[in-house]
Design an enzyme around this catalytic site. Structure first.
Site, mmCIF file in Angstrom:
data_model
loop_
_atom_site.group_PDB
_atom_site.id
_atom_site.type_symbol
_atom_site.label_atom_id
_atom_site.label_comp_id
_atom_site.label_asym_id
_atom_site.label_seq_id
_atom_site.Cartn_x
_atom_site.Cartn_y
_atom_site.Cartn_z
ATOM 1 N N GLU A 126 0.846 -1.190 0.000
ATOM 2 C CA GLU A 126 0.000 0.000 0.000
ATOM 3 C C GLU A 126 0.887 1.248 0.000
ATOM 4 O OE1 GLU A 126 -2.806 0.395 3.245
ATOM 5 O OE2 GLU A 126 -3.669 2.186 2.352
ATOM 6 N N GLY A 266 3.254 2.345 11.069
ATOM 7 C CA GLY A 266 2.982 1.494 12.220
ATOM 8 C C GLY A 266 2.787 0.030 11.850
ATOM 9 N N ASN A 270 -2.464 -6.281 5.445
ATOM 10 C CA ASN A 270 -2.537 -7.290 4.383
ATOM 11 C C ASN A 270 -3.453 -8.444 4.793
ATOM 12 O OD1 ASN A 270 -0.158 -5.928 3.226
ATOM 13 N ND2 ASN A 270 0.835 -6.831 5.008
ATOM 14 N N HIS A 302 -6.585 -1.812 15.223
ATOM 15 C CA HIS A 302 -6.812 -1.060 13.979
ATOM 16 C C HIS A 302 -6.614 -1.964 12.754
ATOM 17 C CE1 HIS A 302 -6.580 2.647 11.430
ATOM 18 N NE2 HIS A 302 -5.826 1.854 10.684
ATOM 19 N N GLU A 303 -5.481 -2.658 12.717
ATOM 20 C CA GLU A 303 -5.207 -3.491 11.542
ATOM 21 C C GLU A 303 -6.208 -4.639 11.458
ATOM 22 O OE1 GLU A 303 -3.340 -1.965 9.657
ATOM 23 O OE2 GLU A 303 -2.345 -0.699 11.143
ATOM 24 N N HIS A 306 -9.471 -3.518 10.002
ATOM 25 C CA HIS A 306 -9.427 -3.318 8.552
ATOM 26 C C HIS A 306 -9.918 -4.555 7.801
ATOM 27 C CE1 HIS A 306 -7.849 0.584 7.585
ATOM 28 N NE2 HIS A 306 -6.663 0.417 8.136
HETATM 29 N N1 B3K Z 1 -2.979 1.070 5.702
HETATM 30 C C1 B3K Z 1 -1.672 1.207 6.282
HETATM 31 C C2 B3K Z 1 -0.958 2.438 5.856
HETATM 32 C C3 B3K Z 1 -0.208 2.299 4.600
HETATM 33 C C4 B3K Z 1 0.633 3.525 4.311
HETATM 34 C C5 B3K Z 1 1.291 3.430 3.003
HETATM 35 N N2 B3K Z 1 2.167 4.540 2.730
HETATM 36 C C6 B3K Z 1 -1.716 1.169 7.763
HETATM 37 C C7 B3K Z 1 -3.003 1.511 8.373
HETATM 38 O O1 B3K Z 1 -3.480 2.619 8.328
HETATM 39 O O2 B3K Z 1 -3.619 0.640 8.897
HETATM 40 ZN ZN ZN Z 2 -5.455 1.966 8.740
#
Ligand code: B3K
Ligand code: ZN
Length: 890
Positions: A126, A266, A270, A302-303, A306
């Site tokens: 990303e 952070g 994926n 948080h992850e 997602h």
């Molecule tokens: N989605 C990723 C951030 C990616 C940044 C790329 N430059 C982490 C997050 O916000 O969960």
């Molecule tokens: Zn995020």
């Protein structure tokens, strides 16, 4: 500078892709100097696309070895290759594309695409990193089913991971082995991940509410296996919370987290294989502060969240970034609030927003939550997209109420599962589920800038009425000069001498105020509105923007006595804290003015009201410790700078320090009592109560240390030497490092040496050691930081170390960074120029302090701008740095 001007990408130019990629079959043959990747893509022309549309694939920084259509290798004249694109002018409507590429992961210092972090391989795709792995339609609306085979040396890389489920494995020649992973969920390429290394795992399981057992596995280097328990507990809490609060269950049979040292942010969500910065996974009391524990909990959640808000339902294009980030930050904030202290969490988030996001929104990089254009998307992972985006979702929840909001989120997830969608789709689901018109509300997504509310209150004793008049406006930002009125939920209460009063709101021109238990939400939709409260028997102090109900600046002409009443009587924790901040800002403001006039503050008394407010907080043992610890925190220099039109670096620093010293001396007994009263022999726990106790104790220690006498020095030294947890050790070390007496300096030198000696093999602890020194406000900061750049504990290729040393110095040590000579600015520009070639994303991020030049005096403005101009003429300037620097100079 680049010999071409990088081109801006516009939201309004969005077009669906000409081709879809139904299946993506990847084969990686990993080797240090050259890794070969074979990608087999099943392509299909979009029915909407013109017949014969060329296939244009993204790709950069790799060698193209071969490209074949349905197995037939193409001759060079059958395709066009540039630095960023591979174009096949003629392809069938449906076919298999095979691409062989060669990568150099060991030389990839951008930490994007496939790279090596110490002894392991990992990826970061990303936003647009997959195009550094193979030629592809690297855009989030192209979703594909991935199968990944990884082939590597068995002894060095026993663990080989990718997304989804492990489906096959085998032995190869020459000590190699291979594994195959298959991800049954279609996903955009930005969610692809690969990891190879010699890793150990902490294993656990989670049974979902429908009874499926999920394997949970956290992979780390062997030496870190004892630091994974907190992340695992946080993960299980997050999984249970998402089921309970959002009805969302995990979908694969396995969920993996891998910790890596070299990582640009952070962590990364994926699918099924989250990759984390070690700083956001590893935690144990001896090495990690309370803030570190909380960060691990928040980022793990948080992850994980997602998986639904981002992965199952993803973004159509990168202009929709806040669709997943704002929503997910809101989700993780509510989770953290539920796990700990809701008021503390809210205050911390609001402090961050008001200090840094408001500054961003008032500066040259200001952009709407849904930007209309960008040059480099990596520059848009901002406080506006994340934090303001979360506030916008919070306002929706507050306007709709928890039940309707949940119906809206259910509808959003069900309607769009497996799709790549837009912010409009999210708001539409909220509208459809609630029956409300959110048309005006959507301006929060398209208009940048922080709205300002001017509020006036008039009490009519004869009629027992209190009238609030509220005007809204919004300053111009680079995207637009004039703004239309926002739809703003303003939560209010009225506080009498003894506490909150019951509310009766007259059917006013808003007509939507809903009074209940001393709090109501006024809906602002026009430039000016009036609200009348009836049956108000005494003159109230209004409690405004309760819980920080909207991301706005609010002005009300409170007297200091009004603020004292709110601090002690308001039932809203956020407003109580905010009143303490406003009082602090007013008192420090007086001192700043004084310093501006006389250049010194030696005999200047501090407002006795502030002293007595703090005395009351310290003396009253019945108060919640967490609340007391928060209210004793004086506004930071960064927040005071944000509030100022022109930042007077020296005056802000001198005024705040002067007040701290005055509090230290006037309340000496209280600090001592609170310090000792909050020491504890209990084993370390990272719960809200214990965290509040340590916070209060270390606040007291900070004040005691300002006395600079033998006793306080001894207290710091003892805590430094004997504490069993990093929170207390570091708090004591910070006191020693910031001391100015000869004895404190000697103690500091010894403590820093002992600390490094003990922790030199723990990079995350060394980073805290760098950071505490970078933040030292004693004169000579620049020389100290320059010396530390040469220290073996520093490495410019590691983003955590760059943030700890250079980031802390330039963002949190104003008095040393903003030297009148401009030496601090020159230093930062030099570092940015080095980083530009190594890691453009980090280079661009480090530029932020210089972009704020308009806030400073004319001499500093010239010095800051000349450094930006020096960066701009660098040859080979990355798009990332070019965008930030050029926009900040316009
Ligand atoms: N989605 C990723 C951030 C990616 C940044 C790329 N430059 C982490 C997050 O916000 O969960
Ligand atoms: Zn995020």
């Amino acid at each position: 500078m680049k010999d071409f001007q990088p081109r801006a990408i516009l939201l309004r130019d969005y077009r669906a892709p000409d081709y879809w990629i139904d299946k993506t079959d990847l084969h990686f043959s990993l080797a240090e100097e050259a890794t070969d990747v074979t990608a087999e893509l099943m392509l299909r022309r979009n029915a909407e696309a013109a017949a014969g549309a060329p296939l244009v694939l993204h790709g950069q920084d790799m060698e193209l070895i071969e490209v074949a259509v349905d197995g037939r290798p193409l001759a060079p004249r059958e395709y066009q290759l540039t630095d960023e694109l591979l174009t096949l002018p003629q392809v069938p409507a449906q076919f298999k594309l095979t691409c062989k590429t060669r990568l150099k992961p060991a030389q990839n210092t951008s930490l994007e695409g496939l790279y090596k972090s110490h002894s392991m391989y990992c990826t970061q795709c990303e936003a647009e990193g997959f195009r550094k792995i193979t030629y592809y339609l690297d855009r989030p609306d192209v979703m594909s089913e991935f199968t990944t085979t990884i082939d590597a040396d068995r002894s060095r890389y026993p663990v080989l991971l990718s997304n989804g489920n492990l489906v096959d494995r085998g032995e190869g020649d020459g000590g190699r082995h291979w594994v195959r992973w298959h991800d049954p969920f279609k996903k955009p390429a930005y969610l692809f991940a690969l990891v190879a290394g010699d890793l150990c795992a902490l294993d656990d399981t989670f049974t979902t509410r429908s009874g499926r057992e999920v394997t949970l596995r956290i992979f780390v280097e062997a030496k870190d296996l004892d630091k994974c328990d907190h992340a695992m507990a946080s993960l299980k809490n997050a999984m249970a919370w998402d089921e309970k609060v959002y009805g969302r269950e995990y979908d694969l049979d396995i969920f993996m987290i891998v910790a890596v040292d070299d990582f640009n942010m952070g962590a990364m969500e994926n699918k099924g294989l989250n990759i984390f910065n070690t700083s956001c996974v590893l935690a144990k009391p001896e090495t990690t502060t309370d803030a570190g524990f909380q960060r691990v909990e928040a980022v793990v959640a948080h992850e994980y969240f997602h998986n639904w808000s981002g992965n199952r339902v993803t973004c159509r294009d990168w202009f929709q970034l806040s669709l997943k980030e704002g929503f997910t930050v809101f989700r993780d904030a509510e989770f953290s609030a539920d796990m700990g202290s809701p008021t503390v969490k809210r205050v911390e988030d609001v402090s961050l927003l008001r200090t840094l996001q408001f500054a961003e929104d008032a500066g040259p990089m200001s952009h709407p939550v849904q930007p209309a254009s960008f040059i480099e998307i990596s520059n848009f992972y901002t406080l506006t997209i994340y934090e303001k985006g979360a506030e916008v979702v919070r306002m929706l929840r507050n306007l709709l109420g928890a039940a309707q909001f949940r119906r809206g989120s259910d509808l959003y997830f069900e309607r769009h599962d497996g799709q790549a969608v837009t912010i409009d789709d999210f708001v539409k689901a909220m509208e459809d589920a609630s029956g409300r018109d959110l048309g005006q509300f959507k301006r929060w997504y398209s208009q940048a800038g922080t709205p300002v509310l001017e509020v006036d209150g008039v009490y009519d004793a004869g009629r027992e009425e209190f009238t609030l008049t509220v005007s809204q406006s919004c300053p111009p930002t680079p995207d637009s000069e004039t703004k239309l009125a926002f739809h703003i939920p303003l939560a209010v209460g009225l506080v009498g001498e003894a506490g909150p009063l019951a509310l009766r709101l007259r059917g006013s021109d808003s007509g939507t105020g809903e009074a209940d238990q001393g709090s109501c939400v006024l809906e602002l939709t026009k430039p000016q509105q009036t609200f009348v409260f009836e049956g108000v028997a005494e003159k109230p102090v209004p409690s405004l923007l309760r819980g920080f109900s909207a991301p706005v600046k609010l002005h009300y002409d409170y007297s200091r006595d009004d603020l004292m009443r709110l601090m002690s009587r308001d039932s809203d924790g956020f407003c109580r804290w905010d009143a303490s901040q406003q009082l602090g800002v007013a008192v420090i403001g007086d001192l700043i003015d004084r310093y501006g006039k006389t250049g010194e503050l030696h005999r200047e008394p501090a407002d006795p009201r502030l002293l007595s407010a703090h005395r009351e907080l310290l003396d009253d043992d019945s108060l919640d410790r967490a609340m007391v610890a928060l209210m004793l925190r004086l506004p930071t220099e960064a927040y005071l700078s944000e509030l100022a039109d022109t930042v007077d670096v020296e005056a802000i620093h001198a005024a705040r320090q002067h007040l701290r010293k005055a509090l230290a001396l006037a309340l000496a007994e209280q600090w001592e009592r609170v310090y000792h009263g909050n020491c504890s022999d209990e084993a370390y726990r990272a719960d809200a109560g214990a965290i509040a106790r340590r916070s209060l104790k270390n606040t007291a220690l900070g004040y005691l240390a300002l006395r600079e006498d033998d006793n306080s020095l001894e207290l710091c030294r003892t805590q430094f030497e004997q504490a069993d947890n990093m929170t207390d050790v570091l708090a004591a070390l910070a006191c020693l490092v910031n001391g100015t007496s000869a004895a404190a300096t000697a103690a500091s030198t010894a403590a820093l040496a002992a600390f490094y000696q003990r922790w030199q093999h723990e990079p995350l602890v060394v980073n805290q050691w760098l950071s505490v020194q970078a933040g030292c406000v004693a004169p000579g900061g620049l020389a100290r930081v320059k010396a530390l750049l040469q220290h073996p504990g520093f490495d410019i290729k590691n983003p955590n170390k760059v943030r700890a040393l250079i980031g802390t110095f330039c963002n949190q040590n104003a008095i040393n960074f903003h030297l009148k000579s401009g030496a601090g600015y020159r230093f930062l520009a030099d570092q940015i120029i080095v980083l530009n070639r190594l890691n453009p994303q980090i280079a661009a991020r480090m530029t932020t302090p210089l972009t704020k030049w308009q806030k400073y005096d004319p001499q500093r403005q010239i010095l800051m701008k000349s450094e930006l101009e020096r960066i701009l003429i660098e040859p080979d300037l990355s798009k990332d740095v070019y965008e930030v620097v050029s926009k900040s100079l316009r």
